[in-house]
Design an enzyme around this catalytic site. Structure first.
Site: not given
Ligand SMILES: *Cc1c(COP(=O)(O)O)cnc(C)c1O
Length: 412
Positions: A210, A212-215
């Site tokens: 998604y 806003n996740k780390t990738m």
């Protein structure tokens, strides 16, 4: 309220781009700092353009390459199956394990609604449990207490990017004959006692890409599974229950029009356009992690004197993905959480709250069995918590603004 919760994280990254454009002409106004921001470079853009020009835009060769690269990153004997969201992946995971009506699945209350909603998709009952006061991860003791003869599975959520006590949870699962599906939406890459989340002894692990996740792949996810039978079921149900996917048929020697529907499946495949972004993001993930670590360490140092409970530090060979930097206000803080969020926002600093506990949400209040007195830790944590801005494009001066604002507002 539900719509707002879903829309809010998606809307947040849009604000700074507009603010940055506006501030090009007006350098005096500091741009609004979001709490999260995707880090998309020229490599991702070029990869998408190449995919668009290739003539193959849905699931095909690029999704396969992304899956292979992800599996190689984890470096274990397992399969990586790309999906169009982690929510879809969690649904497929529980479906492949045969979870259905009459079954109970144990989920922490301090999570995003997706973790529990997929249990409802299958007609089963989510059972909410409290979290550990230090880590805010699912409390193995609370899990043990919640087990009934109907319990079939547990879904640990690696909150903020630090792994749950997996040794305890896996031992518990073995003892009671339960399946384990890890919600690793926050945990790429995270190590638990030296091993990457995704390679542990659970049945299935699901990652999220998604925004806003780390990738990110815009929207997307990855299901990681060792058992070839579960993998086969997940691949089948990912695409309409059809025994061969469109690309297989496209390149097949046998007539391309022939396929067999063997189940009422879903439409959960990841496009090659998204996978092209994923391949480039994955190449950068170690650098992203280093940057996140640095930002987290800087917060730890600069906020140490304030009336805040700072995030826990993993011990030994365990590591943190630093998806979220969550602080909790101590009792003696001069402001309450809601006031602090407003004041920071007035200073152009975005924050968020992860999460409003599920047992406080109207739907789950009415559709889950629980005793409200059973969540003392999540209740107290929720009242005191906020998520500070942390993203790889954050500059030192941006972080300095957050630190300075917190010192101004919280120094007693
Ligand atoms: C983001 C998130 C999800 C859902 O991920 P999607 O890819 O948006 O479906 C699930 N669980 C948790 C804990 C999350 O934070």
């Amino acid at each position: 309220m539900d719509d707002h919760q879903l829309a809010e994280p998606a809307a947040a990254p849009a604000a700074p781009a507009a603010a940055e454009l506006a501030s090009a002409d007006a350098p005096a106004a500091a741009p609004f700092l979001p709490f999260a921001l995707p880090d998309i470079g020229e490599e991702e853009i070029a990869a998408v353009v190449e995919c668009l020009r290739s003539g193959w835009v849905t699931t095909g060769p690029t999704a396969r390459r992304f899956e292979a690269a992800f599996r190689d990153y984890l470096g274990a004997d397992l399969q990586a199956i790309s999906v169009n969201s982690a929510t879809a992946g969690l649904h497929l995971a529980l479906e492949s394990l045969g979870i259905g009506p009459g079954d109970e699945v144990i989920v922490p209350t301090l999570t995003f609604t997706a973790t529990a909603e997929v249990v409802r998709y299958l007609g089963a009952q989510p059972v909410l449990v409290d979290v550990d006061a230090a880590t805010l991860n699912m409390d193995p003791q609370a899990v043990e207490t919640a087990i009934t003869p109907r319990t079939r599975a547990i879904v640990p959520v690696h909150y903020a990017g630090m792994a749950c006590e997996m040794d305890a949870l896996l031992a518990l699962a073995r003892r009671h004959g339960l399946r384990v599906v890890e919600d690793a939406a926050h945990a790429f890459p995270t190590r638990y006692r030296g091993r990457l989340v995704g390679t542990l002894e659970s049945d299935i692990t699901v990652f999220s890409f998604y925004a806003n996740k780390t990738m990110t792949t815009g929207e997307g996810g990855m299901v990681v599974v060792r058992d070839p039978e579960l993998a086969r079921r997940i691949r089948l149900m990912r695409l309409h229950g059809i025994s061969q996917d469109a690309f297989d048929r496209y390149v097949s020697k046998t007539p391309a029009w022939f396929y067999e529907v063997v189940a009422a499946g879903f439409k959960y495949n990841l496009t090659d356009i998204a996978a092209a972004i994923g391949i480039e993001q994955l190449r950068k993930i170690d650098r992203f992690l280093e940057q996140r670590r640095r930002l987290a360490a800087r917060y730890d140092e600069a906020l140490a004197g304030l009336p805040l409970v700072l995030p826990p530090r993993p011990e030994g060979d365990s590591t943190h993905a630093w998806h979220l930097y969550v602080v909790r206000l101590k009792e003696n803080a001069p402001l309450r959480r809601d006031q602090l969020i407003v004041r920071l926002s007035e200073l152009g600093i975005g924050t968020s709250v992860h999460f409003i506990p599920l047992h406080r949400q109207p739907y789950w209040r009415d559709n889950c069995v629980f005793d409200p007195g059973r969540f003392p830790v999540a209740e107290a944590a929720f009242d005191a918590m906020l998520t500070l801005p942390l993203y790889t494009r954050m500059r030192d001066a941006d972080q300095e603004r957050v630190i300075h604002a917190l010192h101004g507002l919280l120094s007693c």
